[in-house]
Write a protein that holds these residues in place. Structure first.
Motif, PDB file in Angstrom:
ATOM      1  N   VAL A  49       0.861  -1.184   0.000  1.00 56.37           N
ATOM      2  CA  VAL A  49       0.000   0.000   0.000  1.00 56.37           C
ATOM      3  C   VAL A  49       0.896   1.232   0.000  1.00 56.37           C
ATOM      4  CG1 VAL A  49      -1.979  -1.109   1.095  1.00 56.37           C
ATOM      5  CG2 VAL A  49      -0.248  -0.076   2.517  1.00 56.37           C
ATOM      6  N   GLU A  50       0.425   2.267  -0.641  1.00 57.50           N
ATOM      7  CA  GLU A  50       1.233   3.478  -0.769  1.00 57.50           C
ATOM      8  C   GLU A  50       0.380   4.711  -0.510  1.00 57.50           C
ATOM      9  OE1 GLU A  50       4.487   2.480  -4.135  1.00 57.50           O
ATOM     10  OE2 GLU A  50       2.438   2.643  -4.885  1.00 57.50           O
ATOM     11  N   GLY A  51       1.065   5.813  -0.356  1.00 55.95           N
ATOM     12  CA  GLY A  51       0.406   7.105  -0.266  1.00 55.95           C
ATOM     13  C   GLY A  51      -0.523   7.227   0.930  1.00 55.95           C
ATOM     14  N   GLN A  52      -1.690   7.821   0.677  1.00 54.84           N
ATOM     15  CA  GLN A  52      -2.648   8.087   1.746  1.00 54.84           C
ATOM     16  C   GLN A  52      -3.128   6.799   2.408  1.00 54.84           C
ATOM     17  OE1 GLN A  52      -3.486  11.154   3.002  1.00 54.84           O
ATOM     18  NE2 GLN A  52      -4.445   9.909   4.588  1.00 54.84           N
ATOM     19  N   LEU A  53      -3.298   5.736   1.627  1.00 53.98           N
ATOM     20  CA  LEU A  53      -3.741   4.470   2.209  1.00 53.98           C
ATOM     21  C   LEU A  53      -2.718   3.960   3.222  1.00 53.98           C
ATOM     22  CD1 LEU A  53      -5.761   2.186   2.413  1.00 53.98           C
ATOM     23  CD2 LEU A  53      -4.731   1.153   0.387  1.00 53.98           C
ATOM     24  N   ALA A  54      -1.427   4.068   2.915  1.00 55.26           N
ATOM     25  CA  ALA A  54      -0.377   3.648   3.855  1.00 55.26           C
ATOM     26  C   ALA A  54      -0.412   4.507   5.112  1.00 55.26           C
ATOM     27  CB  ALA A  54       0.996   3.729   3.188  1.00 55.26           C
ATOM     28  N   ARG A  55      -0.616   5.807   4.948  1.00 51.36           N
ATOM     29  CA  ARG A  55      -0.732   6.688   6.119  1.00 51.36           C
ATOM     30  C   ARG A  55      -1.945   6.304   6.964  1.00 51.36           C
ATOM     31  NH1 ARG A  55       1.555  10.045   2.378  1.00 51.36           N
ATOM     32  NH2 ARG A  55      -0.384  10.764   1.466  1.00 51.36           N
ATOM     33  N   ASP A  56      -3.049   5.965   6.306  1.00 52.71           N
ATOM     34  CA  ASP A  56      -4.257   5.554   7.030  1.00 52.71           C
ATOM     35  C   ASP A  56      -4.027   4.264   7.809  1.00 52.71           C
ATOM     36  OD1 ASP A  56      -5.523   7.773   5.979  1.00 52.71           O
ATOM     37  OD2 ASP A  56      -6.648   6.639   4.457  1.00 52.71           O
ATOM     38  N   LYS A 112       6.066  -3.074   7.039  1.00 52.36           N
ATOM     39  CA  LYS A 112       7.203  -2.165   6.908  1.00 52.36           C
ATOM     40  C   LYS A 112       6.674  -0.837   6.387  1.00 52.36           C
ATOM     41  CE  LYS A 112       9.755  -4.721   4.151  1.00 52.36           C
ATOM     42  NZ  LYS A 112      10.898  -5.225   3.370  1.00 52.36           N
ATOM     43  N   PHE A 113       6.999   0.222   7.106  1.00 55.69           N
ATOM     44  CA  PHE A 113       6.641   1.563   6.663  1.00 55.69           C
ATOM     45  C   PHE A 113       7.905   2.262   6.192  1.00 55.69           C
ATOM     46  CE2 PHE A 113       3.275   0.556   9.701  1.00 55.69           C
ATOM     47  CZ  PHE A 113       2.154   0.850   8.940  1.00 55.69           C
ATOM     48  N   LYS A 114       7.907   2.648   4.922  1.00 57.63           N
ATOM     49  CA  LYS A 114       9.052   3.327   4.327  1.00 57.63           C
ATOM     50  C   LYS A 114       8.665   4.778   4.078  1.00 57.63           C
ATOM     51  CE  LYS A 114      10.392  -0.817   1.813  1.00 57.63           C
ATOM     52  NZ  LYS A 114      10.672  -1.374   0.482  1.00 57.63           N
ATOM     53  N   PRO A 115       9.124   5.688   4.929  1.00 55.53           N
ATOM     54  CA  PRO A 115       8.752   7.092   4.737  1.00 55.53           C
ATOM     55  C   PRO A 115       9.431   7.695   3.522  1.00 55.53           C
ATOM     56  CG  PRO A 115      10.299   6.866   6.549  1.00 55.53           C
ATOM     57  CD  PRO A 115       9.965   5.473   6.092  1.00 55.53           C
ATOM     58  N   LYS A 116       8.736   8.596   2.864  1.00 58.16           N
ATOM     59  CA  LYS A 116       9.307   9.301   1.713  1.00 58.16           C
ATOM     60  C   LYS A 116      10.033  10.533   2.227  1.00 58.16           C
ATOM     61  CE  LYS A 116       6.289   8.031  -2.038  1.00 58.16           C
ATOM     62  NZ  LYS A 116       5.424   8.526  -3.100  1.00 58.16           N
ATOM     63  N   LEU A 117      11.298  10.380   2.499  1.00 58.38           N
ATOM     64  CA  LEU A 117      12.131  11.480   2.957  1.00 58.38           C
ATOM     65  C   LEU A 117      13.451  11.426   2.211  1.00 58.38           C
ATOM     66  CD1 LEU A 117      11.490  11.236   6.798  1.00 58.38           C
ATOM     67  CD2 LEU A 117      10.485  12.870   5.224  1.00 58.38           C
ATOM     68  N   PHE A 118      14.204  12.481   2.268  1.00 61.59           N
ATOM     69  CA  PHE A 118      15.494  12.514   1.592  1.00 61.59           C
ATOM     70  C   PHE A 118      16.435  11.468   2.180  1.00 61.59           C
ATOM     71  CE2 PHE A 118      14.645  15.992  -1.023  1.00 61.59           C
ATOM     72  CZ  PHE A 118      13.911  16.928  -0.301  1.00 61.59           C
ATOM     73  N   PHE A 119      17.223  10.842   1.323  1.00 54.38           N
ATOM     74  CA  PHE A 119      18.141   9.792   1.741  1.00 54.38           C
ATOM     75  C   PHE A 119      19.214  10.299   2.698  1.00 54.38           C
ATOM     76  CE2 PHE A 119      16.380   6.485  -0.606  1.00 54.38           C
ATOM     77  CZ  PHE A 119      16.052   6.921  -1.874  1.00 54.38           C
TER      78      PHE A 119
END
Length: 135
Positions: A49-56, A112-119
């Motif tokens: 799951v990605e995006g808003q669904l993953a946040r939910d 596993k939650f992979k946040p979208k942040l700078f490496f």
């Protein structure tokens, strides 16, 4: 999201309960057939799951944890977050079938939650952010 369904478990029931609790579409789950040590069938179930669904999903899990599990995560967050900032949770599959959320290493649903942040950010920054979410 990944977990095992053993031959003794009702695959449809477990999938329905997990997808319902995680608020993810059942058709998003993919099953790989495996053989257990004694030749019994085991299904490895995965869903991305990605995006808003993953946040939910993350919000639902954190909000559903009892006080004990929240504190356990908060005070030992370093053990849940790897060097890449990925948050690894293991939830008790049997408890989810009872519509409860509980951390567990036994017969668990791995998330596993992979946040979208700078490496360039380091683990410490991720841990601080996760702690802020848990408070």
């Amino acid at each position: 999201i990944s977990f095992l369904i053993h031959a003794t478990e009702d695959k449809d029931r477990v999938l329905n309960l997990v997808s319902s609790f995680m608020n993810t579409p059942k058709d998003g789950f993919v099953a790989d057939k495996l053989l257990g040590h004694w030749g019994n069938q085991i299904d490895l179930i995965k869903c991305k799951v990605e995006g808003q669904l993953a946040r939910d999903v993350a919000t639902n899990i954190v909000n559903s944890l009892d006080t004990h599990d929240r504190k356990k995560m908060l005070y030992s967050l370093d053990s849940y977050v790897d060097d890449k900032g990925i948050l690894h949770l293991r939830l008790d599959k049997q408890k989810i079938c009872e519509r409860k959320i509980e951390l567990s290493d036994i017969d668990s649903i791995k998330i596993k939650f992979k946040p979208k942040l700078f490496f360039s950010r380091i683990k410490r920054d991720y841990v601080q952010e996760y702690r802020r979410l848990l408070d």
